[in-house]
Design a protein around this motif. Structure first.
Motif, PDB file in Angstrom:
ATOM      1  N   ILE A  89       0.842  -1.190   0.000  1.00  0.00           N
ATOM      2  CA  ILE A  89       0.000   0.000   0.000  1.00  0.00           C
ATOM      3  C   ILE A  89       0.878   1.241   0.000  1.00  0.00           C
ATOM      4  CG2 ILE A  89      -1.600   1.369   1.417  1.00  0.00           C
ATOM      5  CD1 ILE A  89      -2.652  -1.358   2.507  1.00  0.00           C
ATOM      6  N   GLY A  90       0.584   2.169  -0.896  1.00  0.00           N
ATOM      7  CA  GLY A  90       1.247   3.465  -0.894  1.00  0.00           C
ATOM      8  C   GLY A  90       0.210   4.556  -0.739  1.00  0.00           C
ATOM      9  N   VAL A  91       0.380   5.405   0.262  1.00  0.00           N
ATOM     10  CA  VAL A  91      -0.556   6.506   0.491  1.00  0.00           C
ATOM     11  C   VAL A  91       0.223   7.814   0.394  1.00  0.00           C
ATOM     12  CG1 VAL A  91      -2.249   7.558   2.028  1.00  0.00           C
ATOM     13  CG2 VAL A  91      -1.960   5.065   1.998  1.00  0.00           C
ATOM     14  N   ASN A  92      -0.026   8.545  -0.667  1.00  0.00           N
ATOM     15  CA  ASN A  92       0.653   9.813  -0.915  1.00  0.00           C
ATOM     16  C   ASN A  92      -0.238  10.937  -0.407  1.00  0.00           C
ATOM     17  OD1 ASN A  92       2.994   8.666  -2.342  1.00  0.00           O
ATOM     18  ND2 ASN A  92       1.412   7.956  -3.744  1.00  0.00           N
ATOM     19  N   ASN A  93      -0.038  11.224   0.863  1.00  0.00           N
ATOM     20  CA  ASN A  93      -0.927  12.102   1.612  1.00  0.00           C
ATOM     21  C   ASN A  93      -0.325  13.472   1.886  1.00  0.00           C
ATOM     22  OD1 ASN A  93      -3.074  12.766   3.740  1.00  0.00           O
ATOM     23  ND2 ASN A  93      -1.219  12.657   5.008  1.00  0.00           N
ATOM     24  N   ALA A  94       0.988  13.580   1.933  1.00  0.00           N
ATOM     25  CA  ALA A  94       1.631  14.843   2.297  1.00  0.00           C
ATOM     26  C   ALA A  94       1.205  15.953   1.341  1.00  0.00           C
ATOM     27  CB  ALA A  94       3.148  14.691   2.264  1.00  0.00           C
ATOM     28  N   GLY A  95       0.851  17.092   1.912  1.00  0.00           N
ATOM     29  CA  GLY A  95       0.425  18.211   1.078  1.00  0.00           C
ATOM     30  C   GLY A  95       0.395  19.503   1.869  1.00  0.00           C
ATOM     31  N   ILE A  96       0.323  20.593   1.152  1.00  0.00           N
ATOM     32  CA  ILE A  96       0.279  21.918   1.770  1.00  0.00           C
ATOM     33  C   ILE A  96      -0.812  22.755   1.109  1.00  0.00           C
ATOM     34  CG2 ILE A  96       2.708  21.953   2.461  1.00  0.00           C
ATOM     35  CD1 ILE A  96       3.208  23.694  -0.089  1.00  0.00           C
ATOM     36  N   ALA A  97      -1.303  23.720   1.857  1.00  0.00           N
ATOM     37  CA  ALA A  97      -2.233  24.713   1.322  1.00  0.00           C
ATOM     38  C   ALA A  97      -1.483  26.028   1.165  1.00  0.00           C
ATOM     39  CB  ALA A  97      -3.425  24.870   2.248  1.00  0.00           C
ATOM     40  N   HIS A  98      -2.181  27.073   0.761  1.00  0.00           N
ATOM     41  CA  HIS A  98      -1.571  28.401   0.740  1.00  0.00           C
ATOM     42  C   HIS A  98      -2.605  29.418   1.171  1.00  0.00           C
ATOM     43  CE1 HIS A  98      -3.588  29.674  -3.027  1.00  0.00           C
ATOM     44  NE2 HIS A  98      -3.286  28.495  -3.531  1.00  0.00           N
ATOM     45  N   GLU A  99      -2.160  30.597   1.503  1.00  0.00           N
ATOM     46  CA  GLU A  99      -3.053  31.655   1.937  1.00  0.00           C
ATOM     47  C   GLU A  99      -4.059  31.979   0.842  1.00  0.00           C
ATOM     48  OE1 GLU A  99      -2.744  36.365   3.342  1.00  0.00           O
ATOM     49  OE2 GLU A  99      -0.924  35.154   3.061  1.00  0.00           O
ATOM     50  N   PHE A 100      -5.319  32.181   1.225  1.00  0.00           N
ATOM     51  CA  PHE A 100      -6.329  32.559   0.239  1.00  0.00           C
ATOM     52  C   PHE A 100      -5.937  33.890  -0.411  1.00  0.00           C
ATOM     53  CE2 PHE A 100      -9.649  30.055   2.780  1.00  0.00           C
ATOM     54  CZ  PHE A 100      -9.643  29.013   1.868  1.00  0.00           C
ATOM     55  N   MET A 101      -6.016  33.918  -1.732  1.00  0.00           N
ATOM     56  CA  MET A 101      -5.730  35.144  -2.477  1.00  0.00           C
ATOM     57  C   MET A 101      -6.289  35.020  -3.890  1.00  0.00           C
ATOM     58  SD  MET A 101      -1.653  34.631  -3.200  1.00  0.00           S
ATOM     59  CE  MET A 101      -1.369  34.265  -1.464  1.00  0.00           C
ATOM     60  N   PRO A 102      -6.608  36.130  -4.535  1.00  0.00           N
ATOM     61  CA  PRO A 102      -7.087  36.075  -5.919  1.00  0.00           C
ATOM     62  C   PRO A 102      -6.009  35.544  -6.856  1.00  0.00           C
ATOM     63  CG  PRO A 102      -7.480  38.233  -4.941  1.00  0.00           C
ATOM     64  CD  PRO A 102      -6.565  37.506  -4.017  1.00  0.00           C
ATOM     65  N   LEU A 103      -6.457  34.961  -7.944  1.00  0.00           N
ATOM     66  CA  LEU A 103      -5.522  34.394  -8.917  1.00  0.00           C
ATOM     67  C   LEU A 103      -4.511  35.431  -9.402  1.00  0.00           C
ATOM     68  CD1 LEU A 103      -6.342  31.953 -11.774  1.00  0.00           C
ATOM     69  CD2 LEU A 103      -5.020  33.995 -12.282  1.00  0.00           C
ATOM     70  N   HIS A 104      -4.962  36.674  -9.643  1.00  0.00           N
ATOM     71  CA  HIS A 104      -4.058  37.661 -10.225  1.00  0.00           C
ATOM     72  C   HIS A 104      -2.988  38.134  -9.232  1.00  0.00           C
ATOM     73  CE1 HIS A 104      -6.930  40.419  -8.254  1.00  0.00           C
ATOM     74  NE2 HIS A 104      -5.947  41.315  -8.288  1.00  0.00           N
ATOM     75  N   GLN A 105      -3.142  37.758  -7.970  1.00  0.00           N
ATOM     76  CA  GLN A 105      -2.124  38.084  -6.979  1.00  0.00           C
ATOM     77  C   GLN A 105      -1.268  36.880  -6.596  1.00  0.00           C
ATOM     78  OE1 GLN A 105      -4.164  39.898  -3.671  1.00  0.00           O
ATOM     79  NE2 GLN A 105      -4.828  41.666  -4.865  1.00  0.00           N
ATOM     80  N   THR A 106      -1.501  35.756  -7.253  1.00  0.00           N
ATOM     81  CA  THR A 106      -0.778  34.524  -6.934  1.00  0.00           C
ATOM     82  C   THR A 106       0.499  34.476  -7.763  1.00  0.00           C
ATOM     83  OG1 THR A 106      -2.876  33.414  -6.511  1.00  0.00           O
ATOM     84  CG2 THR A 106      -0.937  32.007  -6.839  1.00  0.00           C
ATOM     85  N   ASP A 107       1.646  34.630  -7.093  1.00  0.00           N
ATOM     86  CA  ASP A 107       2.896  34.737  -7.855  1.00  0.00           C
ATOM     87  C   ASP A 107       3.538  33.368  -8.089  1.00  0.00           C
ATOM     88  OD1 ASP A 107       4.362  34.034  -5.548  1.00  0.00           O
ATOM     89  OD2 ASP A 107       4.700  36.124  -4.999  1.00  0.00           O
ATOM     90  N   GLU A 108       4.605  33.386  -8.842  1.00  0.00           N
ATOM     91  CA  GLU A 108       5.247  32.149  -9.292  1.00  0.00           C
ATOM     92  C   GLU A 108       5.793  31.329  -8.137  1.00  0.00           C
ATOM     93  OE1 GLU A 108       8.555  30.737 -12.634  1.00  0.00           O
ATOM     94  OE2 GLU A 108       8.392  32.850 -12.049  1.00  0.00           O
ATOM     95  N   SER A 109       6.281  31.976  -7.106  1.00  0.00           N
ATOM     96  CA  SER A 109       6.861  31.238  -5.985  1.00  0.00           C
ATOM     97  C   SER A 109       5.814  30.370  -5.288  1.00  0.00           C
ATOM     98  CB  SER A 109       7.502  32.200  -4.986  1.00  0.00           C
ATOM     99  OG  SER A 109       6.520  33.033  -4.384  1.00  0.00           O
ATOM    100  N   ILE A 110       4.586  30.880  -5.194  1.00  0.00           N
ATOM    101  CA  ILE A 110       3.506  30.091  -4.582  1.00  0.00           C
ATOM    102  C   ILE A 110       3.181  28.885  -5.451  1.00  0.00           C
ATOM    103  CG2 ILE A 110       1.058  30.127  -3.936  1.00  0.00           C
ATOM    104  CD1 ILE A 110       1.474  33.102  -3.212  1.00  0.00           C
ATOM    105  N   MET A 111       3.088  29.095  -6.752  1.00  0.00           N
ATOM    106  CA  MET A 111       2.802  27.975  -7.658  1.00  0.00           C
ATOM    107  C   MET A 111       3.914  26.942  -7.627  1.00  0.00           C
ATOM    108  SD  MET A 111       0.936  29.694 -10.961  1.00  0.00           S
ATOM    109  CE  MET A 111       2.315  30.743 -11.407  1.00  0.00           C
ATOM    110  N   ASP A 112       5.168  27.392  -7.602  1.00  0.00           N
ATOM    111  CA  ASP A 112       6.298  26.470  -7.571  1.00  0.00           C
ATOM    112  C   ASP A 112       6.270  25.614  -6.305  1.00  0.00           C
ATOM    113  OD1 ASP A 112       7.202  27.395 -10.001  1.00  0.00           O
ATOM    114  OD2 ASP A 112       8.800  28.649  -9.151  1.00  0.00           O
ATOM    115  N   HIS A 113       5.958  26.242  -5.160  1.00  0.00           N
ATOM    116  CA  HIS A 113       5.935  25.510  -3.899  1.00  0.00           C
ATOM    117  C   HIS A 113       4.803  24.484  -3.889  1.00  0.00           C
ATOM    118  CE1 HIS A 113       7.128  24.692   0.110  1.00  0.00           C
ATOM    119  NE2 HIS A 113       6.140  25.319   0.726  1.00  0.00           N
ATOM    120  N   GLN A 114       3.643  24.878  -4.405  1.00  0.00           N
ATOM    121  CA  GLN A 114       2.530  23.941  -4.517  1.00  0.00           C
ATOM    122  C   GLN A 114       2.882  22.756  -5.411  1.00  0.00           C
ATOM    123  OE1 GLN A 114      -0.833  23.857  -3.255  1.00  0.00           O
ATOM    124  NE2 GLN A 114       0.101  25.197  -1.726  1.00  0.00           N
TER     125      GLN A 114
END
Length: 253
Positions: A89-114
């Motif tokens: 059995i493999g369970v790939n559960n690890a994950g992170i969220a990010h601060e709520f913000m509009p798409l147009h304020q979501t910069d590349e560093s947030i996308m890269d980390h996600q």
């Protein structure tokens, strides 16, 4: 024990097991006879979980793992093979969220980390889990996506992007490896009362969030883990490529 819930002798690897779904699933699998290799970026936390499980007499190994690092994901699977000889059995559960913000304020560093944690972390885990399962001729993988991976998630565009990618990985792997008797599914919870939610949402905000579901409340971790157990059950042998919403009815809209 009911065969649907009997994991006796099964070897499970679980990422993100220091808290939330990962911790509770590890505890529930151990109760049902599984041998465990659990990991988390929070080394102290995951070692504490392992101590609790070990005290019940179950076999468990804990280790630090940054799932964005390919070599650390490989080491986790290698550790399971070295200790127990296989990975059922493999369970790939690890994950992170990010601060709520509009798409147009979501910069590349947030996308890269996600992408690094929520997408590459799943792919790296699957890569090595599947390699071992191919030698065994069987296995079951469960990826943790989200309702944000099925539909839109206002003010969480990077998270939604990543969780949609988890769905794509899940369905693709199911198609590729079905003939090898490797089942690959994903679970898609609505907001649930894990630390990922409770750490940023006070009681008032939780109430408001829960109003978005027909059941008018947020999920409880045990409700999600109950479905995870069903999806991973050794008796559940013909279910693959599915992305199951556990959402209090949100997807019925």
């Amino acid at each position: 024990m009911d065969p649907l819930l009997d994991f006796t002798g099964k070897v499970a690897v679980i990422t993100g097991a220091a808290q939330g779904f990962g911790k509770l699933l590890a505890q529930e699998l151990a109760k049902r006879g599984a041998k465990l290799v659990i990991s988390d970026i929070n080394e102290k936390g995951v070692l504490s979980v392992a101590d609790e499980i070990s005290a019940t007499g179950a076999d468990v190994i804990a280790m630090k793992c940054d799932v964005s690092k390919n070599d650390q994901c490989k080491l986790m699977v290698d550790s399971a093979i070295k200790a127990f000889g296989r990975v059922d059995i493999g369970v790939n559960n690890a994950g992170i969220a990010h601060e709520f913000m509009p798409l147009h304020q979501t910069d590349e560093s947030i996308m890269d980390h996600q992408f690094a944690i929520n997408v590459k972390g799943v792919q790296f885990g699957m890569r090595y889990q599947i390699q071992q399962m191919l030698t065994q001729g069987e296995g079951a993988i469960l990826n943790v996506s989200s309702m944000a991976g099925i539909g839109g998630a206002a003010r969480a565009s990077a998270y939604s992007m990543a969780k949609h990618a988890v769905i794509g990985l899940t369905k693709t792997a199911a198609v590729e490896y079905g003939k090898a008797n490797i089942r690959v599914n994903a679970i898609c919870p609505f907001f649930t009362l894990t630390p990922m939610v409770t750490n940023f949402a006070d009681d008032e905000l939780q109430q408001k969030m829960g109003q978005g579901a027909p059941m008018k409340r947020l999920g409880e971790p045990k409700e999600i883990v109950a479905v995870m157990l069903m999806m991973l059950s050794p008796a559940n042998t013909y279910m693959t490529g599915q992305c199951i919403a556990v959402d209090g009815g949100v997807s019925a809209f």
